[in-house]
Design a protein around this motif. Structure first.
Motif, mmCIF file in Angstrom:
data_model
loop_
_atom_site.group_PDB
_atom_site.id
_atom_site.type_symbol
_atom_site.label_atom_id
_atom_site.label_comp_id
_atom_site.label_asym_id
_atom_site.label_seq_id
_atom_site.Cartn_x
_atom_site.Cartn_y
_atom_site.Cartn_z
ATOM 1 N N GLN A 8 1.267 -0.954 0.136
ATOM 2 C CA GLN A 8 -0.374 -0.163 0.090
ATOM 3 C C GLN A 8 0.794 1.264 -0.075
ATOM 4 O O GLN A 8 0.330 2.612 -0.498
ATOM 5 C CB GLN A 8 -0.776 0.000 1.221
ATOM 6 C CG GLN A 8 -2.119 0.945 1.411
ATOM 7 C CD GLN A 8 -3.293 0.780 1.916
ATOM 8 O OE1 GLN A 8 -2.662 0.219 2.933
ATOM 9 N NE2 GLN A 8 -3.928 1.824 2.400
ATOM 10 N N ASP A 9 1.662 0.989 0.542
ATOM 11 C CA ASP A 9 2.896 2.052 0.828
ATOM 12 C C ASP A 9 3.640 2.416 -0.241
ATOM 13 O O ASP A 9 4.059 4.120 -1.220
ATOM 14 C CB ASP A 9 4.126 2.151 1.910
ATOM 15 C CG ASP A 9 3.312 2.305 2.307
ATOM 16 O OD1 ASP A 9 2.559 3.129 3.257
ATOM 17 O OD2 ASP A 9 4.264 1.596 4.393
ATOM 18 N N LEU A 11 2.054 1.857 -3.781
ATOM 19 C CA LEU A 11 0.947 2.625 -4.242
ATOM 20 C C LEU A 11 0.651 4.102 -3.928
ATOM 21 O O LEU A 11 0.201 5.154 -4.944
ATOM 22 C CB LEU A 11 -0.369 1.890 -4.097
ATOM 23 C CG LEU A 11 -1.021 0.715 -4.802
ATOM 24 C CD1 LEU A 11 -1.761 -0.428 -4.743
ATOM 25 C CD2 LEU A 11 -0.182 0.734 -5.908
ATOM 26 N N ARG A 12 0.750 4.900 -2.554
ATOM 27 C CA ARG A 12 0.471 6.110 -2.365
ATOM 28 C C ARG A 12 1.632 7.035 -2.530
ATOM 29 O O ARG A 12 0.843 8.105 -3.072
ATOM 30 C CB ARG A 12 0.979 6.263 -1.027
ATOM 31 C CG ARG A 12 -0.567 5.289 0.265
ATOM 32 C CD ARG A 12 -0.909 5.971 1.354
ATOM 33 N NE ARG A 12 -1.619 5.236 1.861
ATOM 34 C CZ ARG A 12 -1.784 4.955 3.160
ATOM 35 N NH1 ARG A 12 -0.868 4.459 3.816
ATOM 36 N NH2 ARG A 12 -2.641 4.824 3.531
ATOM 37 N N GLU A 50 -2.442 7.988 -10.230
ATOM 38 C CA GLU A 50 -2.464 8.226 -8.906
ATOM 39 C C GLU A 50 -3.927 7.634 -8.333
ATOM 40 O O GLU A 50 -5.102 8.354 -8.722
ATOM 41 C CB GLU A 50 -1.960 9.576 -8.056
ATOM 42 C CG GLU A 50 -1.991 9.617 -6.503
ATOM 43 C CD GLU A 50 -0.049 8.302 -6.387
ATOM 44 O OE1 GLU A 50 -0.025 8.265 -5.347
ATOM 45 O OE2 GLU A 50 0.381 8.234 -7.465
ATOM 46 N N THR A 52 -7.274 6.844 -5.372
ATOM 47 C CA THR A 52 -7.256 8.209 -3.657
ATOM 48 C C THR A 52 -7.471 6.362 -3.082
ATOM 49 O O THR A 52 -8.389 5.697 -2.977
ATOM 50 C CB THR A 52 -8.683 8.201 -4.212
ATOM 51 O OG1 THR A 52 -8.937 9.445 -5.125
ATOM 52 C CG2 THR A 52 -9.178 8.954 -3.128
ATOM 53 N N VAL A 53 -6.467 6.822 -1.651
ATOM 54 C CA VAL A 53 -6.910 5.606 -1.359
ATOM 55 C C VAL A 53 -7.644 6.506 0.152
ATOM 56 O O VAL A 53 -7.539 6.492 1.137
ATOM 57 C CB VAL A 53 -5.517 5.335 0.222
ATOM 58 C CG1 VAL A 53 -4.956 4.542 0.888
ATOM 59 C CG2 VAL A 53 -4.025 5.021 -1.462
ATOM 60 N N ASP A 56 -8.064 0.383 3.110
ATOM 61 C CA ASP A 56 -7.035 -0.143 2.097
ATOM 62 C C ASP A 56 -8.156 -0.097 0.857
ATOM 63 O O ASP A 56 -7.258 -1.052 0.105
ATOM 64 C CB ASP A 56 -7.652 -2.048 3.290
ATOM 65 C CG ASP A 56 -8.918 -2.565 3.026
ATOM 66 O OD1 ASP A 56 -9.841 -1.782 2.144
ATOM 67 O OD2 ASP A 56 -9.416 -3.310 3.248
ATOM 68 N N GLN A 57 -8.949 0.353 0.118
ATOM 69 C CA GLN A 57 -9.994 0.769 -1.105
ATOM 70 C C GLN A 57 -9.165 1.402 -1.764
ATOM 71 O O GLN A 57 -8.650 2.862 -1.419
ATOM 72 C CB GLN A 57 -11.148 0.902 -0.923
ATOM 73 C CG GLN A 57 -11.853 0.032 -0.500
ATOM 74 C CD GLN A 57 -12.456 0.870 -0.179
ATOM 75 O OE1 GLN A 57 -13.730 1.678 -0.590
ATOM 76 N NE2 GLN A 57 -14.508 -0.014 0.271
ATOM 77 N N LEU A 58 -8.583 1.347 -3.279
ATOM 78 C CA LEU A 58 -7.822 2.368 -4.446
ATOM 79 C C LEU A 58 -8.860 2.353 -5.244
ATOM 80 O O LEU A 58 -9.772 1.877 -5.765
ATOM 81 C CB LEU A 58 -7.087 1.550 -4.416
ATOM 82 C CG LEU A 58 -5.670 0.916 -3.891
ATOM 83 C CD1 LEU A 58 -4.553 0.103 -4.830
ATOM 84 C CD2 LEU A 58 -4.896 1.310 -3.219
ATOM 85 N N HIS A 59 -9.341 3.768 -5.136
ATOM 86 C CA HIS A 59 -9.978 4.534 -6.318
ATOM 87 C C HIS A 59 -9.665 5.350 -7.107
ATOM 88 O O HIS A 59 -8.993 5.979 -7.121
ATOM 89 C CB HIS A 59 -10.947 5.789 -4.808
ATOM 90 C CG HIS A 59 -12.242 4.870 -4.309
ATOM 91 N ND1 HIS A 59 -13.027 4.495 -4.119
ATOM 92 C CD2 HIS A 59 -11.853 4.099 -2.618
ATOM 93 C CE1 HIS A 59 -14.426 4.211 -3.442
ATOM 94 N NE2 HIS A 59 -12.980 3.682 -2.160
ATOM 95 N N SER A 60 -10.083 4.772 -8.823
ATOM 96 C CA SER A 60 -9.096 4.948 -9.291
ATOM 97 C C SER A 60 -10.493 5.271 -10.676
ATOM 98 O O SER A 60 -11.542 5.094 -10.551
ATOM 99 C CB SER A 60 -8.474 4.353 -9.928
ATOM 100 O OG SER A 60 -7.337 3.706 -9.905
#
Length: 101
Positions: A8-9, A11-12, A50, A52-53, A56-60
């Motif tokens: 996750q880090d 991906l941020r 990029e 949005t975290v 634990d979800q990644l919104h694209s």
């Protein structure tokens, strides 16, 4: 299938387009609810930039090769450590038109 590790880090601090190249991605049944193909989901995630975290979800939000904009939500995959599960993929234009089917 796309292979590699996920953290996750990373991906941020990185773009999903860089991450999609090295991550196992599984599209679960809920991710296919709006009948968006796996190929188009991956293309939209690659285009999105990029994420949005949120927890634990990644919104694209990205565009596939057909020019259709898709909102995609992915979470860590519980079946494949280091991978992602897409739990939602839908054109934003569908919002408000959902009939519960």
């Amino acid at each position: 299938m796309i292979r590699g590790g996920w953290h996750q880090d990373r991906l941020r601090s990185s773009h999903v387009s860089d991450t999609v190249d090295v991550v196992d991605i599984r599209v679960v049944r809920s991710g296919r609810r709006h009948k968006v193909g796996n190929r188009y989901i991956i293309e939209a995630m690659t285009d999105a930039g990029e994420p949005t975290v949120i927890g634990d979800q990644l919104h694209s939000l990205g565009t596939d090769s057909r020019g259709v904009e898709l909102e995609v939500v992915a979470v860590p995959d519980n079946r494949n450590p280091g991978g992602l599960s897409v739990i939602h993929a839908m054109p934003p234009s569908f919002r408000g038109q959902e009939d519960g089917s």
